[in-house]
Scaffold this active site. Structure first.
Site, mmCIF file in Angstrom:
data_model
loop_
_atom_site.group_PDB
_atom_site.id
_atom_site.type_symbol
_atom_site.label_atom_id
_atom_site.label_comp_id
_atom_site.label_asym_id
_atom_site.label_seq_id
_atom_site.Cartn_x
_atom_site.Cartn_y
_atom_site.Cartn_z
ATOM 1 N N GLU A 61 -1.781 9.623 0.165
ATOM 2 C CA GLU A 61 -2.279 8.659 -0.832
ATOM 3 C C GLU A 61 -1.703 8.929 -2.223
ATOM 4 O O GLU A 61 -2.266 8.498 -3.223
ATOM 5 C CB GLU A 61 -3.823 8.686 -0.890
ATOM 6 N N ARG B 57 6.733 6.345 -8.571
ATOM 7 C CA ARG B 57 7.244 5.050 -8.131
ATOM 8 C C ARG B 57 7.180 4.071 -9.293
ATOM 9 O O ARG B 57 6.261 4.124 -10.126
ATOM 10 C CB ARG B 57 6.472 4.538 -6.924
ATOM 11 N N ASP C 173 4.614 1.891 2.453
ATOM 12 C CA ASP C 173 4.293 2.255 3.824
ATOM 13 C C ASP C 173 5.364 1.667 4.735
ATOM 14 O O ASP C 173 5.680 0.478 4.652
ATOM 15 C CB ASP C 173 2.931 1.696 4.238
ATOM 16 N N TRP D 140 -2.530 6.682 -5.646
ATOM 17 C CA TRP D 140 -2.109 5.286 -5.641
ATOM 18 C C TRP D 140 -3.221 4.375 -5.118
ATOM 19 O O TRP D 140 -3.019 3.191 -4.930
ATOM 20 C CB TRP D 140 -0.811 5.088 -4.878
ATOM 21 N N ASP E 56 -7.805 8.589 6.408
ATOM 22 C CA ASP E 56 -7.884 7.223 6.935
ATOM 23 C C ASP E 56 -9.317 6.751 7.120
ATOM 24 O O ASP E 56 -9.610 5.569 6.913
ATOM 25 C CB ASP E 56 -7.149 7.146 8.279
#
Length: 506
Positions: free
Chosen positions: A187, A236, A329, A381, A443
């Site tokens: 993450e 990013r 992803d 993120w 998750d």
């Protein structure tokens, strides 16, 4: 074309939680088969094509240890072939439709399934690890490591963080034959307390969110050395990333692309184009590959222009080369966005033709695209750019239970070590740690917070917790034979890390 100062990095993060033996459809093994057939296989085919054309250092690819284990799993390797065979059969059934558009769709679908079957029987015949290793060894990709089963590292107990981290890196060495230089932090979750365990594990670099860097006083146009360490954080670039990532305005939302959600009632084949947002199938146009191809050309041109102008603008404004990093992803490309793998291949070629240097994270760092030191503060993120997705009110109980799981593991191992019972490898402890890794997967909290597959996520978290506590009790009670039998039974379904030695990571 004249070379553009700076570089572009594409980073893909590949991950699914452990699903073998935990349901098939709609939740469970079907997730793996869809991602494998629709994302991983076409992505590798595109990378192989680029390699044959002479491209190198194309992208940086993270494959989590728990996903790597599933792509190497003997039964999953057999079952994905069966799944693709059923895909071919569904396409045949659709081919009997009286509507010409459906027969054409059936022909396309059957061809895609047959290509995938051929790839699985050849390129993927020995599982995923030989595929990833060959791409790395031939200089096509940089592979990132990561913690074993994707826990949110900042929420782990300080004395436990290094356990899944080292186990995951060791698993990568075992499967792929080399230690990764960088890791993907699950993450993109970073906290200053991670600096010590990451450094101790030999990690060199990792990806963080743009907002994490901005909140720390930096910018996303270069990598940053974490103050007081040798670690390098690569942010990013959200403006560029969101050209694809945004669910509303990103390229995959264009009306000409194939709709992910709308399926033919009996065969499940996706027959329609997106057409317009939030319209029913009765208002959607049939999918037209030629129209999608024209849209793809437009989007590739736009993306390349955006990256090129970004780099030129950074050089003009600051007088030095800049770095643009887009991170996604992997499963977005192919599974969610049907045309995604084709987009990636075309974009890489077009960027190179436009004079943009495409490279890996290691390549960018070695090129010197590091702005300086930064006192990097916490962030992720996730929604809110913090850790609330994984510890907020909706999942506070999960976070609390996870804390006690870790504490029990640490106490149990301390007791076993003090009693001198760690002289030989013990399968009960190996399986106990594996179950703990599965329970700590980020998750489960993510799905609950997002309101997606909530029952499945909670059931999975509860199952792994319950099995962990049951096996831990047998160990603590000294019932070694029962513990060994219970561990063997659990391992038939959940032995994701067969080389894991709990004594090393305890």
């Amino acid at each position: 074309m004249t070379a553009v100062p700076g570089a572009f990095c594409l980073v893909l993060h590949s991950h699914l939680p452990w699903v073998p033996g935990h349901g098939v459809w709609p939740l469970g093994e079907e997730w793996l088969f869809q991602a494998w057939a629709e994302s991983y296989v076409p992505l590798v085919a595109e990378l192989d094509s680029l390699a044959a054309e002479g491209f190198r250092d194309v992208l940086t690819l993270g494959v989590t240890p728990v996903l790597a284990a599933q792509l190497d799993h003997p039964r999953m390797r057999r079952e994905v072939g069966t799944w693709v065979g059923l895909w071919e059969q569904r396409a045949r059934e659709l081919g009997f439709s009286p509507a010409q558009s459906r027969r054409e769709a059936a022909e396309r679908e059957y061809a895609a399934a047959a290509r995938t079957a051929s790839q699985l029987e050849s390129r993927w015949s020995a599982g995923g690890s030989p595929v990833w290793a060959s791409l790395r060894d031939n200089g096509i990709v940089e592979l990132l490591g990561g913690p074993a089963a994707h826990p949110l590292l900042p929420l782990l107990q300080p004395s436990f963080v290094d356990v899944p981290l080292r186990a995951g890196i060791d698993d990568a060495v075992w499967r792929l034959g080399a230690r990764p230089r960088g890791v993907w932090l699950p993450e993109c979750a970073w906290a200053p307390a991670l600096a010590a365990p990451l450094s101790a594990a030999g990690v060199g670099h990792f990806v963080v969110d743009e907002q994490t860097v901005r909140d720390s006083g930096g910018h996303p146009h270069a990598a940053w050395q974490v103050a007081g360490t040798d670690l390098v954080a690569v942010p990013r670039d959200l403006d560029v990333t969101n050209l694809i990532w945004s669910s509303r305005t990103g390229y995959p939302a264009a009306g000409a692309y194939r709709d992910f959600h709308a399926r033919e009632e009996y065969t499940g084949v996706r027959l329609w184009a997106i057409t317009e947002p939030d319209v029913g199938e009765h208002r959607k146009r049939p999918y037209d590959p030629a129209a999608a191809d024209r849209q793809l050309e437009h989007d590739v041109e736009h993306f390349v222009g955006a990256v090129r102008e970004r780099l030129l603008g950074l050089h003009e404004a600051h007088g030095r080369p800049g770095l643009v990093t887009a991170a996604y992803d992997t499963e977005l490309f192919g599974h969610w966005w049907h045309e995604g793998p084709d987009f990636l291949g075309r974009a890489i070629r077009a960027l190179a033709a436009a004079g943009v240097r495409v490279t890996t994270l290691t390549g960018a760092i070695d090129q010197g695209l590091v702005a300086g030191e930064l006192d990097l503060q916490s962030g992720s993120w996730g929604a809110g750019k913090d850790f609330s997705v994984w510890e907020g009110p909706a999942v506070a109980d999960l976070a609390h239970e996870n804390e006690w799981l870790q504490r029990r593991w640490l106490d149990l191992m301390a007791a076993e070590r003090a009693a001198g019972r760690l002289q030989t490898r013990r399968r009960d402890l190996d399986q106990l740690l594996t179950s703990l890794f599965h329970a700590l997967s980020s998750d489960w909290a993510f799905l609950v917070t997002r309101g997606q597959s909530v029952d499945y996520a909670r059931d999975r978290a509860e199952l792994h917790r319950r099995e962990f506590h049951a096996l831990a009790q047998l160990v603590e009670d000294g019932r070694s034979d029962d513990a060994a039998l219970t561990a063997a039974r659990m391992g038939l379904r959940d032995n994701a890390f067969p080389e894991l030695d709990a004594r090393i990571h305890g």
